[in-house]
Design a protein around this motif. Structure first.
Motif, short mmCIF file in Angstrom:
data_model
loop_
_atom_site.label_atom_id
_atom_site.label_comp_id
_atom_site.label_asym_id
_atom_site.label_seq_id
_atom_site.Cartn_x
_atom_site.Cartn_y
_atom_site.Cartn_z
N ARG A 125 0.84 -1.26 0.20
CA ARG A 125 0.10 0.05 -0.14
C ARG A 125 0.99 1.37 -0.08
NH1 ARG A 125 -4.86 1.48 4.07
NH2 ARG A 125 -5.49 3.82 3.13
N VAL A 126 0.48 2.17 -0.96
CA VAL A 126 1.79 3.15 -1.27
C VAL A 126 0.99 4.63 -0.98
CG1 VAL A 126 3.17 2.09 -2.44
CG2 VAL A 126 1.32 3.23 -3.73
N ASP A 127 -0.25 4.78 -0.81
CA ASP A 127 -0.54 6.22 -0.41
C ASP A 127 -0.13 6.58 0.91
OD1 ASP A 127 -3.29 5.41 1.38
OD2 ASP A 127 -3.03 3.93 0.01
N ASP A 128 -0.08 8.01 0.82
CA ASP A 128 0.41 8.39 2.19
C ASP A 128 1.73 8.19 2.49
OD1 ASP A 128 0.21 10.27 3.97
OD2 ASP A 128 -0.44 8.81 5.67
N THR A 129 2.56 7.69 1.26
CA THR A 129 4.02 7.39 1.38
C THR A 129 4.80 8.31 0.57
OG1 THR A 129 4.34 5.63 -0.29
CG2 THR A 129 3.07 5.08 1.83
N PRO A 132 7.91 6.59 -4.77
CA PRO A 132 8.08 7.69 -6.06
C PRO A 132 7.03 7.79 -7.14
CG PRO A 132 10.42 6.52 -5.57
CD PRO A 132 9.20 5.81 -4.77
N HIS A 133 6.71 6.43 -7.38
CA HIS A 133 5.52 6.54 -8.37
C HIS A 133 4.24 6.91 -7.82
CE1 HIS A 133 8.61 4.00 -9.98
NE2 HIS A 133 7.95 3.02 -9.59
N ALA A 134 3.92 6.88 -6.41
CA ALA A 134 2.66 7.11 -5.69
C ALA A 134 2.84 8.65 -5.73
CB ALA A 134 2.62 6.55 -4.39
N MET A 135 3.91 9.29 -5.51
CA MET A 135 4.04 10.65 -5.25
C MET A 135 3.62 11.58 -6.49
SD MET A 135 7.06 11.03 -2.29
CE MET A 135 7.07 13.03 -2.63
N ASP A 136 4.38 10.86 -7.49
CA ASP A 136 4.01 11.33 -8.80
C ASP A 136 2.76 11.37 -9.34
OD1 ASP A 136 4.82 12.35 -11.57
OD2 ASP A 136 4.50 10.18 -12.30
N ILE A 158 -7.23 4.35 -0.89
CA ILE A 158 -6.04 3.25 -1.01
C ILE A 158 -5.48 3.30 -2.55
CG2 ILE A 158 -5.66 1.10 -0.86
CD1 ILE A 158 -7.71 0.75 1.41
N VAL A 159 -4.21 3.37 -2.54
CA VAL A 159 -3.30 3.07 -3.68
C VAL A 159 -2.58 1.81 -3.28
CG1 VAL A 159 -1.81 4.02 -5.42
CG2 VAL A 159 -3.62 5.41 -4.35
N LEU A 190 1.01 0.61 -10.44
CA LEU A 190 -0.24 1.25 -9.49
C LEU A 190 -1.69 1.15 -9.96
CD1 LEU A 190 1.21 5.07 -9.01
CD2 LEU A 190 1.69 2.97 -7.50
N PHE A 191 -1.80 0.94 -11.33
CA PHE A 191 -3.15 0.62 -11.97
C PHE A 191 -3.68 -0.45 -11.79
CE2 PHE A 191 -5.97 -0.20 -15.50
CZ PHE A 191 -6.97 0.50 -15.33
N LEU A 192 -2.82 -1.60 -11.87
CA LEU A 192 -3.61 -2.96 -11.81
C LEU A 192 -3.93 -3.48 -10.56
CD1 LEU A 192 -0.79 -5.03 -14.41
CD2 LEU A 192 -3.04 -4.07 -14.88
N PRO A 193 -3.12 -3.25 -9.52
CA PRO A 193 -3.89 -3.54 -8.29
C PRO A 193 -4.76 -2.71 -7.45
CG PRO A 193 -1.48 -2.93 -7.83
CD PRO A 193 -1.75 -2.87 -9.51
N THR A 194 -4.53 -1.65 -7.84
CA THR A 194 -5.38 -0.63 -7.30
C THR A 194 -6.90 -0.59 -8.06
OG1 THR A 194 -3.52 1.18 -6.93
CG2 THR A 194 -5.90 1.87 -6.81
N ALA A 195 -6.86 -0.72 -9.29
CA ALA A 195 -7.99 -0.98 -9.82
C ALA A 195 -8.64 -2.29 -9.43
CB ALA A 195 -7.65 -1.03 -11.24
N ALA A 196 -8.14 -3.31 -9.32
CA ALA A 196 -8.75 -4.46 -9.03
C ALA A 196 -9.24 -4.23 -7.37
CB ALA A 196 -7.54 -5.75 -8.72
N HIS A 197 -8.45 -3.58 -6.63
CA HIS A 197 -9.13 -3.50 -5.21
C HIS A 197 -10.42 -2.62 -5.04
CE1 HIS A 197 -8.86 -2.55 -0.75
NE2 HIS A 197 -9.06 -1.23 -1.19
N HIS A 198 -10.24 -1.68 -5.89
CA HIS A 198 -11.44 -0.69 -5.85
C HIS A 198 -12.83 -1.22 -6.51
CE1 HIS A 198 -9.95 2.82 -3.40
NE2 HIS A 198 -8.80 2.67 -4.52
N LEU A 199 -12.43 -2.10 -7.45
CA LEU A 199 -13.56 -3.11 -8.16
C LEU A 199 -14.29 -4.18 -7.14
CD1 LEU A 199 -12.43 -3.25 -11.79
CD2 LEU A 199 -14.15 -1.90 -10.96
N GLY A 200 -13.49 -4.07 -6.00
CA GLY A 200 -14.12 -5.15 -5.07
C GLY A 200 -13.26 -6.39 -5.05
N TYR A 201 -12.37 -6.53 -5.71
CA TYR A 201 -11.34 -7.80 -5.85
C TYR A 201 -10.48 -7.98 -4.62
CZ TYR A 201 -13.90 -8.50 -10.18
OH TYR A 201 -14.83 -8.53 -11.18
#
Length: 244
Positions: A125-129, A132-136, A158-159, A190-201
């Motif tokens: 989990r990288v939000d609020d960290t 580098p990719h998250a900050m960008d 959550i990211v 970032l996109f692959l795991p975050t998308a899956a998570h927010h879709l409920g997976y």
């Protein structure tokens, strides 16, 4: 149960055949789709399992800065995955080398144990960290608002981050992520795991294997047995595996 392995490559026909045959010899109980991101060549017409991915967002040089995307890969291979009635999808890059014969069996067992829809390496989990990719990305309003638009989670901020290579998916989750159309370009890690998570997976790590997949440590094919003896399931990156 039906596993389709997506082998992502840009290499020559000879290298593609070697790669596919190696994977098949280790585990014949899987289907293959070659997701080809290289320059179009005549030999591609002779490989019915090959899908050319003509997507500039895939063919980047500085992957994080240019925000490399696998969205085009997901969309290109999904029709074949559906046609083959896959239950699971294994996304692997050409320089990711399995060193055990029952890799898919191990991944299925771990997925069942974790009761999840996606398995990946270096999952954090990288939000609020200060990652580098998250900050960008987090400085962009569209990035944050996009997750709120699609999320079914209570915490819509959550990211997550994970490696793109070596990820293992249920077909339902893979198809749901493929169907998305984000308004902003998002780096695949970032996109692959975050998308899956927010879709409920449910997204979970592949335990005790991250150091064998570390992209900053280039491995040699002569070292594969050494890594196998250390407990590796697969090794990445091995850039010269399929070429002389």
């Amino acid at each position: 149960m039906k596993i389709v392995t997506i082998l992502l490559t840009h290499q020559s026909r000879e290298a593609v055949v070697k790669m596919r045959d190696y994977w098949r010899e280790l585990d014949p109980n899987q289907d293959f789709v070659i997701a080809y991101g290289g320059v179009k060549a005549d030999w591609q017409d002779d490989m019915p399992d090959l899908v050319r991915v003509n997507d500039p967002q895939l063919c980047t040089r500085d992957h994080p800065r240019e925000r490399q995307s696998y969205h085009g890969v997901f969309r290109a291979v999904l029709p074949l995955i559906n046609d083959r009635q896959a239950t699971h999808v294994h996304l692997a890059e050409f320089d990711e080398i399995p060193v055990v014969s029952n890799l898919n069996e191990r991944l299925i067992s771990l997925m069942e144990k974790e009761d999840c829809d996606v398995l990946g390496h270096r999952l954090y989990r990288v939000d609020d960290t200060t990652q580098p990719h998250a900050m960008d990305h987090l400085r962009e309003e569209n990035f944050l608002s996009y997750w709120k638009d699609i999320s079914c989670r209570a915490d819509q901020g959550i990211v997550l981050s994970m490696l793109g290579c070596g990820s293992f998916w249920t077909r339902e989750c893979f198809a749901a992520v493929a169907a998305l159309d984000p308004p902003v370009r998002i780096y695949l890690e970032l996109f692959l795991p975050t998308a899956a998570h927010h879709l409920g997976y449910r997204v979970r790590p592949i335990w005790n294997q991250d150091h064998f997949m570390a992209p900053e440590i280039v491995k040699q094919k002569e070292e594969l047995n050494h890594y196998r003896q250390q407990g590796a399931w697969r090794v990445h990156p091995v850039k010269q595996m399929w070429v002389e």
